[in-house]
Scaffold this motif. Sequence first.
Motif, PDB file in Angstrom:
ATOM      1  N   GLY A 138      10.568 -12.671 100.829  1.00 52.22           N
ATOM      2  CA  GLY A 138      11.534 -11.647 100.438  1.00 52.22           C
ATOM      3  C   GLY A 138      11.616 -11.528  98.930  1.00 52.22           C
ATOM      4  O   GLY A 138      10.701 -11.934  98.204  1.00 52.22           O
ATOM      5  N   GLU A 139      12.713 -11.008  98.443  1.00 53.94           N
ATOM      6  CA  GLU A 139      12.877 -10.845  96.994  1.00 53.94           C
ATOM      7  C   GLU A 139      12.964 -12.216  96.328  1.00 53.94           C
ATOM      8  O   GLU A 139      13.771 -13.061  96.716  1.00 53.94           O
ATOM      9  CB  GLU A 139      14.131 -10.029  96.678  1.00 53.94           C
ATOM     10  N   ILE A 140      12.091 -12.437  95.347  1.00 52.61           N
ATOM     11  CA  ILE A 140      12.035 -13.730  94.672  1.00 52.61           C
ATOM     12  C   ILE A 140      13.259 -13.907  93.775  1.00 52.61           C
ATOM     13  O   ILE A 140      13.635 -13.010  93.029  1.00 52.61           O
ATOM     14  CB  ILE A 140      10.749 -13.857  93.835  1.00 52.61           C
ATOM     15  N   ARG A 141      13.858 -15.119  93.863  1.00 55.51           N
ATOM     16  CA  ARG A 141      15.055 -15.410  93.076  1.00 55.51           C
ATOM     17  C   ARG A 141      14.904 -16.593  92.127  1.00 55.51           C
ATOM     18  O   ARG A 141      15.607 -16.687  91.125  1.00 55.51           O
ATOM     19  CB  ARG A 141      16.240 -15.658  94.018  1.00 55.51           C
ATOM     20  N   SER A 142      13.993 -17.498  92.429  1.00 51.55           N
ATOM     21  CA  SER A 142      13.722 -18.601  91.501  1.00 51.55           C
ATOM     22  C   SER A 142      12.400 -19.258  91.869  1.00 51.55           C
ATOM     23  O   SER A 142      11.973 -19.219  93.028  1.00 51.55           O
ATOM     24  CB  SER A 142      14.851 -19.638  91.514  1.00 51.55           C
ATOM     25  N   PHE A 220      14.727 -12.997  88.350  1.00 50.77           N
ATOM     26  CA  PHE A 220      14.500 -14.416  88.635  1.00 50.77           C
ATOM     27  C   PHE A 220      13.902 -15.123  87.421  1.00 50.77           C
ATOM     28  O   PHE A 220      13.457 -14.490  86.461  1.00 50.77           O
ATOM     29  CB  PHE A 220      13.598 -14.608  89.858  1.00 50.77           C
ATOM     30  N   ILE A 221      13.920 -16.448  87.491  1.00 47.32           N
ATOM     31  CA  ILE A 221      13.396 -17.305  86.433  1.00 47.32           C
ATOM     32  C   ILE A 221      12.311 -18.216  87.017  1.00 47.32           C
ATOM     33  O   ILE A 221      12.463 -18.727  88.136  1.00 47.32           O
ATOM     34  CB  ILE A 221      14.509 -18.192  85.820  1.00 47.32           C
ATOM     35  N   ILE A 238       8.694 -21.794  95.610  1.00 48.55           N
ATOM     36  CA  ILE A 238       9.014 -20.403  95.309  1.00 48.55           C
ATOM     37  C   ILE A 238      10.144 -20.007  96.254  1.00 48.55           C
ATOM     38  O   ILE A 238       9.993 -20.079  97.480  1.00 48.55           O
ATOM     39  CB  ILE A 238       7.798 -19.498  95.523  1.00 48.55           C
ATOM     40  N   HIS A 239      11.292 -19.624  95.699  1.00 51.35           N
ATOM     41  CA  HIS A 239      12.483 -19.336  96.509  1.00 51.35           C
ATOM     42  C   HIS A 239      12.748 -17.842  96.577  1.00 51.35           C
ATOM     43  O   HIS A 239      12.905 -17.185  95.548  1.00 51.35           O
ATOM     44  CB  HIS A 239      13.710 -20.031  95.907  1.00 51.35           C
ATOM     45  N   ARG A 261      14.424 -18.698 106.376  1.00 51.51           N
ATOM     46  CA  ARG A 261      15.870 -18.892 106.278  1.00 51.51           C
ATOM     47  C   ARG A 261      16.593 -18.503 107.563  1.00 51.51           C
ATOM     48  O   ARG A 261      17.559 -19.173 107.979  1.00 51.51           O
ATOM     49  CB  ARG A 261      16.428 -18.081 105.104  1.00 51.51           C
ATOM     50  N   LYS A 262      16.130 -17.451 108.207  1.00 51.89           N
ATOM     51  CA  LYS A 262      16.826 -16.949 109.397  1.00 51.89           C
ATOM     52  C   LYS A 262      16.604 -17.851 110.616  1.00 51.89           C
ATOM     53  O   LYS A 262      17.541 -18.166 111.348  1.00 51.89           O
ATOM     54  CB  LYS A 262      16.381 -15.529 109.699  1.00 51.89           C
TER      55      LYS A 262
END
Length: 325
Positions: A138-142, A220-221, A238-239, A261-262
């Motif tokens: 999904g959308e990368i956050r960190s 993200f970082i 990769i989160h 996650r789901k």
Amino acid sequence: MKFSTIGTSWITEAFIKAAQYSKIAELQSVYSRSEKSAKDFAERNGAKNATTDLDALLAEETDFIYIASPNGMHYEHILKCIENKKHVFSEKPMVLTEKQWKEVKELAEKQEVFVFEGFRHLFSPNYEILKKSLPDAGEIRSVMLQYVQYSSRYDKYKNGEEPNVFTKEFAGGALMDLGVYPLSMAIDLFGEPKAVDYFPVLLSNGIDGSGTLVMTYEGFIVTILCSKIAQGSIPSEIHGEDGALTIDRVAPIEKLSFYNRKSKKSKELAKDQLENDMVYELEAFTKMIEQKDIVSHDLWMERSRLVAKWSEQARRKQGILFPGE
């Protein structure tokens, strides 16, 4: 194809073994600044010739040169090879600055040869699986990537010696020797960052023994840990909003899993691949030459430009400069 080598380290030996295994290229000759090293290395690896004369090496009828000299010498060796109309396979880092990259690119175009930076971790089958699986997160956050590996040469440094990888003279240090692996991976996966900051742990001679590189992207970082003075054991991750990809190490990737996650379930994605993963990058390099694949060449050269640009900026912010900079 016939090739010659510059440098007699373990990585050169691994490259030769990859060529022998794949039967893609045949070793012609080896170069070293030391006559004894050149002769011993040639005998051990089945080279036809050994020399301390670089001009003599480049005068031979070979298709490409493999460069694994100390980091700080790559640039001058690459230019000399190109001037002699040889294709170049250079170990990372190919160059130290964006200006050097531009000179290499322009001369290679003029001489109509290909130049390739050896990022073996970016050509392996498990890395391709990672790239294809990225959308599942999904959308990368960190992102956290680590290459923390205690150098066998660090003990020599602590005993008062000056190994190449721990000197400014030869462009050593954690970022240039190890950090470019995760840096190149981040650029390959996510493109050019908006900004980069580097927080090094400097040794007494001003070289970064370890450091943390922070790459800022939209939303993200990417945090990169690199060290030659400690040994890490944690994986890289990769989160994303839908899940996380976990890899055992940046190079080579032997274990790769995806956590959904789901469903709250993990799935192993990695496949068996060759222990000597240099075979894959050698295949890509020689295929590019044989097919005169300018598109791939330009794409990979652009990645090398960004690695040089951002590693240079990170070093300059901290005053880590090499001779000639």
